[in-house]
Design an enzyme around this catalytic site. Structure first.
Site, PDB file in Angstrom:
ATOM      1  N   SER A 107       0.828  -1.214   0.000  1.00  0.00           N
ATOM      2  CA  SER A 107       0.000   0.000   0.000  1.00  0.00           C
ATOM      3  C   SER A 107       0.860   1.261   0.000  1.00  0.00           C
ATOM      4  O   SER A 107       1.942   1.278   0.597  1.00  0.00           O
ATOM      5  CB  SER A 107      -0.866  -0.016   1.271  1.00  0.00           C
ATOM      6  OG  SER A 107      -1.433   1.244   1.521  1.00  0.00           O
ATOM      7  N   TYR A 130      -2.171   5.592  -4.356  1.00  0.00           N
ATOM      8  CA  TYR A 130      -3.173   6.631  -4.119  1.00  0.00           C
ATOM      9  C   TYR A 130      -2.673   7.873  -4.831  1.00  0.00           C
ATOM     10  O   TYR A 130      -1.485   8.195  -4.746  1.00  0.00           O
ATOM     11  CB  TYR A 130      -3.318   6.934  -2.625  1.00  0.00           C
ATOM     12  CG  TYR A 130      -4.168   5.937  -1.876  1.00  0.00           C
ATOM     13  CD1 TYR A 130      -5.448   5.628  -2.313  1.00  0.00           C
ATOM     14  CD2 TYR A 130      -3.695   5.315  -0.729  1.00  0.00           C
ATOM     15  CE1 TYR A 130      -6.239   4.720  -1.631  1.00  0.00           C
ATOM     16  CE2 TYR A 130      -4.484   4.408  -0.035  1.00  0.00           C
ATOM     17  CZ  TYR A 130      -5.752   4.121  -0.494  1.00  0.00           C
ATOM     18  OH  TYR A 130      -6.540   3.218   0.180  1.00  0.00           O
ATOM     19  N   THR A 156      -5.994   2.525  -6.783  1.00  0.00           N
ATOM     20  CA  THR A 156      -7.232   2.445  -6.004  1.00  0.00           C
ATOM     21  C   THR A 156      -8.127   3.616  -6.377  1.00  0.00           C
ATOM     22  O   THR A 156      -7.710   4.775  -6.325  1.00  0.00           O
ATOM     23  CB  THR A 156      -6.932   2.456  -4.492  1.00  0.00           C
ATOM     24  OG1 THR A 156      -6.158   1.292  -4.189  1.00  0.00           O
ATOM     25  CG2 THR A 156      -8.197   2.425  -3.671  1.00  0.00           C
ATOM     26  N   LYS A 252      -8.542  -0.885  -8.966  1.00  0.00           N
ATOM     27  CA  LYS A 252      -9.174  -1.500  -7.783  1.00  0.00           C
ATOM     28  C   LYS A 252     -10.254  -0.586  -7.208  1.00  0.00           C
ATOM     29  O   LYS A 252     -10.058   0.618  -7.096  1.00  0.00           O
ATOM     30  CB  LYS A 252      -8.101  -1.775  -6.722  1.00  0.00           C
ATOM     31  CG  LYS A 252      -8.639  -2.380  -5.433  1.00  0.00           C
ATOM     32  CD  LYS A 252      -7.523  -2.896  -4.539  1.00  0.00           C
ATOM     33  CE  LYS A 252      -8.090  -3.497  -3.271  1.00  0.00           C
ATOM     34  NZ  LYS A 252      -8.553  -2.495  -2.330  1.00  0.00           N
ATOM     35  N   HIS A 276     -13.710  -1.881  -0.910  1.00  0.00           N
ATOM     36  CA  HIS A 276     -12.673  -1.507   0.062  1.00  0.00           C
ATOM     37  C   HIS A 276     -12.954  -2.163   1.425  1.00  0.00           C
ATOM     38  O   HIS A 276     -12.786  -1.545   2.476  1.00  0.00           O
ATOM     39  CB  HIS A 276     -12.629   0.017   0.182  1.00  0.00           C
ATOM     40  CG  HIS A 276     -11.247   0.572   0.421  1.00  0.00           C
ATOM     41  ND1 HIS A 276     -10.513   1.192  -0.539  1.00  0.00           N
ATOM     42  CD2 HIS A 276     -10.473   0.592   1.523  1.00  0.00           C
ATOM     43  CE1 HIS A 276      -9.353   1.585  -0.044  1.00  0.00           C
ATOM     44  NE2 HIS A 276      -9.305   1.218   1.215  1.00  0.00           N
TER      45      HIS A 276
HETATM   46  C1  GLV Z   1      -6.921   2.723   3.578  1.00  0.00           C
HETATM   47  O1  GLV Z   1      -6.741   2.202   2.547  1.00  0.00           O
HETATM   48  C2  GLV Z   1      -7.961   2.388   4.494  1.00  0.00           C
HETATM   49  O2  GLV Z   1      -8.942   1.733   4.103  1.00  0.00           O
HETATM   50  O3  GLV Z   1      -7.834   2.777   5.662  1.00  0.00           O
END
Ligand code: GLV
Length: 388
Positions: A107, A130, A156, A252, A276
């Site tokens: 991430s 991100y 994402t 995603k 998510h």
């Molecule tokens: C970050 O990706 C979260 O969901 O906190």
């Protein structure tokens, strides 16, 4: 050594071992947590067709995801703050994935940096991006992922702003934890976690701290996302990012057939059907319920992976049999990591592989490539009937 038979065993140990704020961070959905809950309960509605008197020798769970060989079609999803669940958590999860033969996704909001993970592993991993207001910073991140040899960029799309998870606000979530009377009281009961954390390579957001200036509170995920995440991200910007990257791209956070068609149009290699983990739009349908409408819209035009709600090999089988080309797990491996570090991630993967393999056999199949709807009993109207 406790006997681990399923993912729930790892979750119980994770909860005992890791400071409350990080366990809660992993275990939360946004607002009422309806979507978070339904991601798992909707899997339970799908049943399996038992088949007997089938030669079940020589079984294989191996396959491919975006053209890469995998020992089972299960990738480790990007999870923020993984290195707070266990010291050097991202390195440990990546090493477990590498040894097992499945992809690991780092991430942007990780504790170990891209370079830390690259140094500690020998095979390419995937990097999750991100997009930020600071386009220079985004470009540098993309370049760092290229330099590290990452084999896919996972962009994402469902988190331009951070969903509200009540517990994170109440717990004052930060990395490292801020020392208040409440956190000190809780940390005092988590000494094994604390001792290991003292020896960790990093305790801050490794892709951010030292790479960008001017953040009011670099320890807070909430502050960083509110100040830095690009609210203007749209399909034309996605195309530019893909061009900048120039390699394999997975988009995603797709939960709508029309968005899936756009992903095909911009030329992505795969999409991840995901909400998510129920952490963003509470009230959205579960990923498994949205899988069929999305496959009906784009199946065959693009690889489709299913994320959100997988807690067992049976769930993996259900997603594959419905038509997904692969899956992603987040919490299922984070429970293992929090419970027992790298060994816990390996255990989570082994639990899922064994469940997938045995379930496949009892469904009368010997290869994941042959799974299909004929293996499932899907309730009438599973996708729901909604007014136009
Ligand atoms: C970050 O990706 C979260 O969901 O906190």
């Amino acid at each position: 050594m406790p006997v681990i038979t399923n993912i729930a065993d790892l979750k119980r140990i994770h909860e005992r071992r890791v400071p409350r704020m990080f366990y809660d961070y992993a275990e939360s959905g946004s607002w009422t947590e309806q979507t978070f809950r339904e991601n798992t309960t909707d899997f339970e509605q799908i049943r399996l067709r038992q088949k007997v008197a089938v030669d079940m020798s020589g079984r294989s769970t191996a396959g491919k995801m975006i053209g890469q060989d995998v020992t089972m079609p299960v990738a480790l999803a990007p999870v923020g703050l993984t290195g707070m669940q266990h010291a050097d958590g991202e390195i440990k999860a990546a090493r477990a994935a590498e040894a097992f033969g499945v992809p690991y996704t780092l991430s942007t909001m990780s504790i170990n940096s891209i370079e830390d993970v690259a140094e500690a592993t020998t095979k390419p991993f995937w990097f999750q991006l991100y997009t930020m207001n600071d386009t220079d910073y985004t470009s540098r991140l993309i370049q760092r992922a290229k330099d590290a040899g990452c084999s896919a960029l996972v962009i994402t799309l469902d988190l331009q702003l951070l969903g509200q998870r009540h517990k994170d606000l109440k717990n004052g979530l930060s990395a490292p934890p801020k020392l208040t009377a409440r956190t000190i009281a809780n940390l005092a009961t988590k000494w094994a976690w604390g001792i290991e954390m003292l020896g960790a390579k990093r305790r801050e957001f490794g892709n951010i701290v030292g790479h960008v200036d001017g953040i009011d509170d670099p320890a807070s995920l909430g502050a960083w996302t509110a100040q830095q995440f690009d609210l203007t991200l749209d399909w034309s910007k996605i195309s530019k990012l893909m061009e900048q990257w120039g390699g394999k791209v997975i988009l995603k956070g797709i939960l709508d057939p029309e968005d899936a068609k756009m992903a095909v149009k911009v030329g992505a290699d795969a999409i991840t059907v995901s909400n998510h983990g129920g952490r963003q739009l509470d009230g959205a349908l579960s990923s498994i319920r949205m899988l069929t409408p999305i496959l009906d819209a784009v199946g065959g035009d693009i690889e489709v992976h299913l994320d959100s709600g997988i807690r067992s090999g049976q769930d993996v089988l259900k997603a594959l049999a419905m038509g997904a080309n692969g899956t992603m797990i987040g919490r299922s491996y984070i429970y293992g990591l929090g419970a027992m570090g790298q060994k816990g991630v390996s255990t989570a993967l082994e639990v899922i592989r064994k469940e997938l393999d045995m379930t496949m056999a009892l469904c009368g199949e010997t290869n994941v490539a042959n799974l299909g709807r004929h293996n499932l009993l899907i309730p009438q109207g599973f996708e729901g009937t909604w007014q136009d």
